[in-house]
Scaffold this active site. Structure first.
Site, PDB file in Angstrom:
ATOM      1  N   ASN A  55      10.122 -51.062  -2.075  1.00 47.28           N
ATOM      2  CA  ASN A  55       9.617 -49.950  -2.896  1.00 47.28           C
ATOM      3  C   ASN A  55      10.281 -50.024  -4.271  1.00 47.28           C
ATOM      4  O   ASN A  55      10.850 -49.048  -4.761  1.00 47.28           O
ATOM      5  CB  ASN A  55       9.876 -48.608  -2.211  1.00 47.28           C
ATOM      6  CG  ASN A  55       9.029 -47.505  -2.814  1.00 47.28           C
ATOM      7  OD1 ASN A  55       8.020 -47.768  -3.469  1.00 47.28           O
ATOM      8  ND2 ASN A  55       9.444 -46.272  -2.630  1.00 47.28           N
ATOM      9  N   HIS A  60      15.615 -51.357  -9.821  1.00 47.97           N
ATOM     10  CA  HIS A  60      15.810 -52.589  -9.036  1.00 47.97           C
ATOM     11  C   HIS A  60      15.633 -53.819  -9.928  1.00 47.97           C
ATOM     12  O   HIS A  60      16.389 -54.797  -9.830  1.00 47.97           O
ATOM     13  CB  HIS A  60      14.780 -52.685  -7.900  1.00 47.97           C
ATOM     14  CG  HIS A  60      14.963 -51.688  -6.810  1.00 47.97           C
ATOM     15  ND1 HIS A  60      14.073 -50.674  -6.588  1.00 47.97           N
ATOM     16  CD2 HIS A  60      15.918 -51.561  -5.858  1.00 47.97           C
ATOM     17  CE1 HIS A  60      14.461 -49.948  -5.553  1.00 47.97           C
ATOM     18  NE2 HIS A  60      15.585 -50.467  -5.088  1.00 47.97           N
ATOM     19  N   GLN A  84      20.535 -48.217   9.488  1.00 50.31           N
ATOM     20  CA  GLN A  84      21.164 -47.248   8.588  1.00 50.31           C
ATOM     21  C   GLN A  84      20.401 -45.924   8.504  1.00 50.31           C
ATOM     22  O   GLN A  84      20.745 -45.071   7.705  1.00 50.31           O
ATOM     23  CB  GLN A  84      21.367 -47.852   7.196  1.00 50.31           C
ATOM     24  CG  GLN A  84      20.105 -48.099   6.394  1.00 50.31           C
ATOM     25  CD  GLN A  84      20.387 -48.876   5.114  1.00 50.31           C
ATOM     26  OE1 GLN A  84      20.692 -50.070   5.132  1.00 50.31           O
ATOM     27  NE2 GLN A  84      20.308 -48.192   3.981  1.00 50.31           N
ATOM     28  N   GLN A 178      28.083 -46.080  -1.458  1.00 52.03           N
ATOM     29  CA  GLN A 178      27.724 -47.387  -0.893  1.00 52.03           C
ATOM     30  C   GLN A 178      28.432 -48.512  -1.643  1.00 52.03           C
ATOM     31  O   GLN A 178      29.002 -49.424  -1.039  1.00 52.03           O
ATOM     32  CB  GLN A 178      26.212 -47.563  -0.970  1.00 52.03           C
ATOM     33  CG  GLN A 178      25.723 -48.962  -0.671  1.00 52.03           C
ATOM     34  CD  GLN A 178      24.209 -49.039  -0.588  1.00 52.03           C
ATOM     35  OE1 GLN A 178      23.638 -48.634   0.408  1.00 52.03           O
ATOM     36  NE2 GLN A 178      23.559 -49.577  -1.598  1.00 52.03           N
TER      37      GLN A 178
HETATM   38  O1  PAF Z   1      20.723 -49.606  -1.206  1.00 51.58           O
HETATM   39  C1  PAF Z   1      19.895 -50.082  -0.398  1.00 51.58           C
HETATM   40  O2  PAF Z   1      18.724 -50.268  -0.706  1.00 51.58           O
HETATM   41  C2  PAF Z   1      20.351 -50.421   1.023  1.00 51.58           C
HETATM   42  O3  PAF Z   1      21.304 -49.518   1.480  1.00 51.58           O
HETATM   43  C3  PAF Z   1      20.869 -51.865   1.153  1.00 51.58           C
HETATM   44  C4  PAF Z   1      22.105 -52.098   0.314  1.00 51.58           C
HETATM   45  C5  PAF Z   1      19.772 -52.840   0.742  1.00 51.58           C
HETATM   46  C6  PAF Z   1      21.231 -52.159   2.613  1.00 51.58           C
HETATM   47  O4  PAF Z   1      20.147 -51.990   3.460  1.00 51.58           O
END
Ligand code: PAF
Length: 305
Positions: A55, A60, A84, A178
């Site tokens: 997405n 990104h 997750q 994260q």
């Molecule tokens: O930030 C994300 O999109 C996710 O947490 C990651 C780092 C790709 C791990 O699934």
């Protein structure tokens, strides 16, 4: 370059950032990733990695550009990691936009897309999967309301790191906790990968770009930047000398409620440890999360005092 692109045969000095092959290869298996990257590694090319759940939006693509500016070859992964997501979370509703994502990555001249299925990542099933846990920061902030979430993130990221074996990996600062967890995991486990941070991209009113913004309703959208406004307000108060962090957090939660949203948490933290900030801390990050009717949004701002 034309459509025939034999990357493996190009010496490193000619395979420089900016002179990229536009023919992105899509790989589905660990073995094919290893085979594709072997020649680059042997050729001394620096490999950059951007893990995502797809997405894809502007933020990104900016992470891909950061990787391109620092590395010779860039791999992006798209995997909506079930490990997750909690029981009542939105794994099944999470937007899968493969066609649009691949088009964006091709436009950005990404070299490789790793697009595995669940069987490829969890061949023994998720229940039996060996886990990677960073105990110091896993259960606080977002982790407090999303039990198991960060364990799922650090586990899948370490798997992806072992599959791609990049020199560098780029993560967005929007997911500050994260990023801190992954830095700590890499340090604790001596993983030889440099972790690079990409800035937060925002809409004109301050709303941080996120894949989950598509769940914000049209009625909610004009108020959805409230989280960012409340974090900025706390930043201004701290800048003006206010050190009663608990009072600031409580006032920010009230502001979010007054805007019609349910705050999850607002927390003034030490940027490195993510523990509640002390009065004399000089590197502070203010983190927050709030619920709209169908999304949980997060944001943060960092202050150097
Ligand atoms: O930030 C994300 O999109 C996710 O947490 C990651 C780092 C790709 C791990 O699934």
């Amino acid at each position: 370059m034309g459509s025939l692109c034999i990357i493996a045969a190009i010496p490193a000095r000619f395979y420089a950032p900016g002179k990229r092959c536009s023919t992105m290869q899509v790989l589905h298996h660990t073995q094919s990733v290893r085979e594709a990257l072997k020649a680059h590694r042997v050729g001394g090319r620096r490999i950059g990695f951007v893990p995502t759940m797809g997405n894809l939006h502007r933020a990104h693509i900016e992470l891909v550009k950061i990787a391109q500016s620092r590395c010779d070859v860039v791999v992006v992964s798209i995997f909506v990691n079930p490990l997750q997501f909690g029981l009542h979370e939105d794994w099944d509703k999470y937007p899968r936009t493969y066609a649009a994502d691949t088009a964006k990555l091709r436009d950005a001249n990404c070299d490789y897309l790793f697009y595995p299925d669940e069987q490829e990542i969890y061949p023994n099933g998720m229940a039996e999967q060996t886990r990677v846990v960073v105990p110091a920061m896993t259960d606080t902030l977002c982790g407090a309301s999303r039990p198991g979430h960060f364990e799922g993130v650090t586990t899948v990221v370490s798997k992806l790191f072992n599959i791609v074996q990049p020199d560098e990996a780029v993560f967005g600062i929007k997911d500050f906790q994260q990023l801190a967890l992954i830095r700590r995991m890499v340090e604790d486990l001596c993983i030889p990968i440099e972790i690079v941070a990409g800035e937060i991209f925002r809409e004109a009113d301050g709303l941080a770009l996120s894949s989950r913004n598509s769940f914000i309703t049209a009625e909610e959208r004009p108020r959805a930047a409230q989280l960012n406004q409340s974090l900025n307000w706390i930043g201004e108060q701290i800048g003006a000398g206010q050190r009663d962090f608990a009072a600031l957090e409580a006032a920010a939660r009230q502001q979010i409620e007054a805007a019609g949203f349910r705050p999850d948490y607002v927390s003034v933290c030490n940027s490195r440890t993510l523990q509640p900030a002390a009065d004399d801390d000089s590197d502070i990050t203010v983190l927050g999360a709030m619920y709209t009717s169908a999304a949980r949004l997060i944001d943060n701002i960092s202050l150097s005092l």
